[in-house]
Every structure is written in C-alpha cells, then in structure tokens.
Design a protein around this motif. Sequence first.
Motif, mmCIF file in Angstrom:
data_model
loop_
_atom_site.group_PDB
_atom_site.id
_atom_site.type_symbol
_atom_site.label_atom_id
_atom_site.label_comp_id
_atom_site.label_asym_id
_atom_site.label_seq_id
_atom_site.Cartn_x
_atom_site.Cartn_y
_atom_site.Cartn_z
ATOM 1 N N LEU A 3 0.801 -1.216 0.000
ATOM 2 C CA LEU A 3 0.000 0.000 0.000
ATOM 3 C C LEU A 3 0.839 1.274 0.000
ATOM 4 N N THR A 4 1.939 1.258 0.734
ATOM 5 C CA THR A 4 2.701 2.492 0.910
ATOM 6 C C THR A 4 4.038 2.500 0.168
ATOM 7 N N GLY A 5 4.458 1.337 -0.333
ATOM 8 C CA GLY A 5 5.723 1.248 -1.044
ATOM 9 C C GLY A 5 5.529 0.830 -2.485
ATOM 10 N N GLU A 6 6.538 0.172 -3.022
ATOM 11 C CA GLU A 6 6.502 -0.243 -4.424
ATOM 12 C C GLU A 6 6.391 -1.754 -4.584
ATOM 13 N N THR A 7 6.150 -2.464 -3.486
ATOM 14 C CA THR A 7 6.058 -3.921 -3.538
ATOM 15 C C THR A 7 4.747 -4.353 -4.186
ATOM 16 N N SER A 8 4.806 -5.293 -5.124
ATOM 17 C CA SER A 8 3.586 -5.806 -5.741
ATOM 18 C C SER A 8 2.960 -6.858 -4.826
ATOM 19 N N VAL A 9 1.668 -7.066 -4.984
ATOM 20 C CA VAL A 9 0.969 -8.082 -4.195
ATOM 21 C C VAL A 9 1.540 -9.463 -4.489
ATOM 22 N N ALA A 10 1.839 -9.726 -5.756
ATOM 23 C CA ALA A 10 2.391 -11.029 -6.134
ATOM 24 C C ALA A 10 3.733 -11.282 -5.453
ATOM 25 N N LEU A 60 0.243 -1.169 9.485
ATOM 26 C CA LEU A 60 -0.965 -0.752 8.769
ATOM 27 C C LEU A 60 -1.778 0.262 9.566
ATOM 28 N N ALA A 61 -1.582 0.277 10.887
ATOM 29 C CA ALA A 61 -2.306 1.247 11.710
ATOM 30 C C ALA A 61 -1.969 2.677 11.292
ATOM 31 N N GLY A 62 -0.767 2.869 10.746
ATOM 32 C CA GLY A 62 -0.370 4.204 10.301
ATOM 33 C C GLY A 62 -0.735 4.507 8.870
ATOM 34 N N ALA A 63 -1.198 3.498 8.143
ATOM 35 C CA ALA A 63 -1.516 3.709 6.732
ATOM 36 C C ALA A 63 -2.666 4.687 6.544
ATOM 37 N N ALA A 64 -3.586 4.736 7.514
ATOM 38 C CA ALA A 64 -4.715 5.661 7.406
ATOM 39 C C ALA A 64 -4.243 7.108 7.381
ATOM 40 N N VAL A 65 -3.083 7.375 7.991
ATOM 41 C CA VAL A 65 -2.520 8.724 7.982
ATOM 42 C C VAL A 65 -1.625 8.922 6.756
ATOM 43 N N GLU A 66 -0.874 7.885 6.391
ATOM 44 C CA GLU A 66 0.091 8.006 5.301
ATOM 45 C C GLU A 66 -0.554 8.047 3.923
ATOM 46 N N ASP A 77 -0.442 10.959 -3.737
ATOM 47 C CA ASP A 77 -1.316 11.249 -4.877
ATOM 48 C C ASP A 77 -1.909 9.953 -5.423
ATOM 49 N N GLY A 78 -3.215 9.971 -5.687
ATOM 50 C CA GLY A 78 -3.876 8.781 -6.214
ATOM 51 C C GLY A 78 -3.860 7.619 -5.255
ATOM 52 N N SER A 79 -3.886 7.914 -3.952
ATOM 53 C CA SER A 79 -3.738 6.863 -2.944
ATOM 54 C C SER A 79 -4.852 5.821 -3.001
ATOM 55 N N GLU A 80 -6.031 6.197 -3.490
ATOM 56 C CA GLU A 80 -7.164 5.262 -3.492
ATOM 57 C C GLU A 80 -6.948 4.067 -4.413
ATOM 58 N N THR A 81 -6.048 4.205 -5.370
ATOM 59 C CA THR A 81 -5.844 3.132 -6.350
ATOM 60 C C THR A 81 -4.540 2.353 -6.126
ATOM 61 N N CYS A 100 -10.538 -6.878 5.090
ATOM 62 C CA CYS A 100 -10.460 -5.447 5.393
ATOM 63 C C CYS A 100 -10.516 -5.157 6.893
ATOM 64 N N PRO A 101 -9.970 -4.006 7.305
ATOM 65 C CA PRO A 101 -10.081 -3.590 8.702
ATOM 66 C C PRO A 101 -11.504 -3.136 9.011
ATOM 67 N N PRO A 102 -11.860 -3.064 10.308
ATOM 68 C CA PRO A 102 -13.218 -2.658 10.696
ATOM 69 C C PRO A 102 -13.398 -1.146 10.666
ATOM 70 N N SER A 103 -13.347 -0.581 9.469
ATOM 71 C CA SER A 103 -13.544 0.857 9.296
ATOM 72 C C SER A 103 -13.800 1.119 7.824
ATOM 73 N N LEU A 104 -14.173 2.351 7.514
ATOM 74 C CA LEU A 104 -14.346 2.752 6.119
ATOM 75 C C LEU A 104 -13.269 3.775 5.751
ATOM 76 N N GLY A 105 -12.070 3.581 6.324
ATOM 77 C CA GLY A 105 -10.952 4.476 6.084
ATOM 78 C C GLY A 105 -10.231 4.175 4.786
ATOM 79 N N PRO A 106 -9.049 4.787 4.597
ATOM 80 C CA PRO A 106 -8.300 4.675 3.335
ATOM 81 C C PRO A 106 -7.935 3.248 2.937
ATOM 82 N N VAL A 107 -7.656 2.371 3.903
ATOM 83 C CA VAL A 107 -7.275 1.002 3.562
ATOM 84 C C VAL A 107 -8.471 0.240 2.993
ATOM 85 N N THR A 108 -9.627 0.367 3.631
ATOM 86 C CA THR A 108 -10.832 -0.290 3.114
ATOM 87 C C THR A 108 -11.228 0.292 1.763
#
Length: 252
Positions: A63-70, A90-96, A101-105, A125-133
């Motif tokens: 999510l925050t770096g350049e690592t692919s899911v694969a 991941l707890a900090g990802a909601a802030v980061e 730019d284009g974080s949603e994708t 998914c985490p129990p929220s409707l934040g950026p990670v979800t």
Amino acid sequence: MGTVYAVANQKGGVGKTTTAVSLASCAAAEGHQTLLVDLDPQCNATTALGASSDTHPSSYDCLTGETSVAAAARPAGPDNLWLVPASRDLAGAAVELPRIDGSETRLRERLGPVRERFETTLLDCPPSLGPVTVNALVAADSVIVPVQAEYLALEGLVQFLDTLKLIRRELNPGLELAGAVITMHDERTRLAQDVERELRDHFPGRVFETVIPRSIRVAEAPSYGEPVTDHDPSSPGSVAYKALAEELVSLG
C-alpha cells in the motif's frame, strides 16, 4: 481471469476475518489457486493461518511502497493457499495514504498479474471505512459483507451500501455486491430469527441463503493457526462455510 473479493464491514466483531480465511481455505481445498490478503493491522487473518505479523514484505509495503501483491505472497500451509501477511504498521496507513497522490488506487495498481495467477483473491479489510478499506473496494470486483445477527446490523448494512454507491460512482464503477452473509447466528433465539427476517425483507436478493451459526469451533480455530474448515471439518461452522463457498461459486 480470477476474481477479487473484498470482505468488508465498518463494524468490528462481525466475522470478517473468519469468513475471509474460511472461504479462502474452501477455495484452495477445491484445487483453486487462492490468495488471501490481510489488510487489518490486528493481523488476525495472518495469525489464523499460523504466520507471523513481523513478516516482510507485507500488505503495508504494497500500500505504501513499491512492492507488488504477487511479490509479497507466500505459501500459507494448505495446498493452493497463499497469503500476503499484514503488519501492525498498517495502523499508520490511514494517515500516510491520504498524503500520496492517487492513494485510493494503490492496491489496485499493486495487484498486477494477480488475477492471472490466482483464481480467487480475498481482501480481508479492517473494521472501518478508512483509506485502507477504500483501497480494497477500489481494487475488488465484488464485495462480501459479513453481518452479525443483531439489530444494529440493519443500520450498519445501510451505511455500508451507501459507501458502495459512492465508490462505484467515483472510483470503481464495476464493483458489485456479492451479498451479505449472516454470521454468529443462534437459531434458538428469537433475536437471531427476527434479525435474519428483517435483513432478508429489507435487502431482497442481497443476503446469502447460507447462514453461519455461532460455533465454539469457529472461535477456537485461530488459536491453532488454521482455518476452522481444517481444524474441525465436520463442525457446523465448517459445513456452513463450505456451503457459502459453493453458493458464491454458483453466483459466478
């Protein structure tokens, strides 16, 4: 071409992780190459499959770096089952994420060739409707919404469906609702029966026929580092999740 499912609900304690892990296990047992991506900083899906929350690369790195899911995927024990572990970072990802730019994708971009490699991918998914979800919903083809058999479930599902409409309109027009699945259902109580009836009445065609019963085997399986479908294959919870997996396949 494989299918990506987000298992999501903004409410905690409704069985998201158990549903994601169990469906992944069932799909793998049927011979399908299956990937489970743990996006929750609590790392419950990771530990439920006997993996460490200190493993890297993790979904946080995707999510925050350049690592692919694969690249982050690793074998998860049962044949055909792979895991992208979560990290407490991941707890900090909601802030980061909002600062990128284009974080949603981000997650959709990091999926890369996953759809060709895996027939089924499940995003826990985490129990929220934040950026990670939001990232998971933008990356997914379809959404599974676990709903606990209690009265607040109705209001929570309405709110979640409103969020899905927003995601469709702004970010992922192809996103579909696979359905809501009723979890922790105790058929001996009037409450559970009333909640199930109201959900089916208010959301016709949007609630899976399969209902997941409240079960001690389901609750204890994570402590053994394995899905309930492996921990006790004949338990009511295991049987229900196998039926849910079959129902999901039947929906295409």
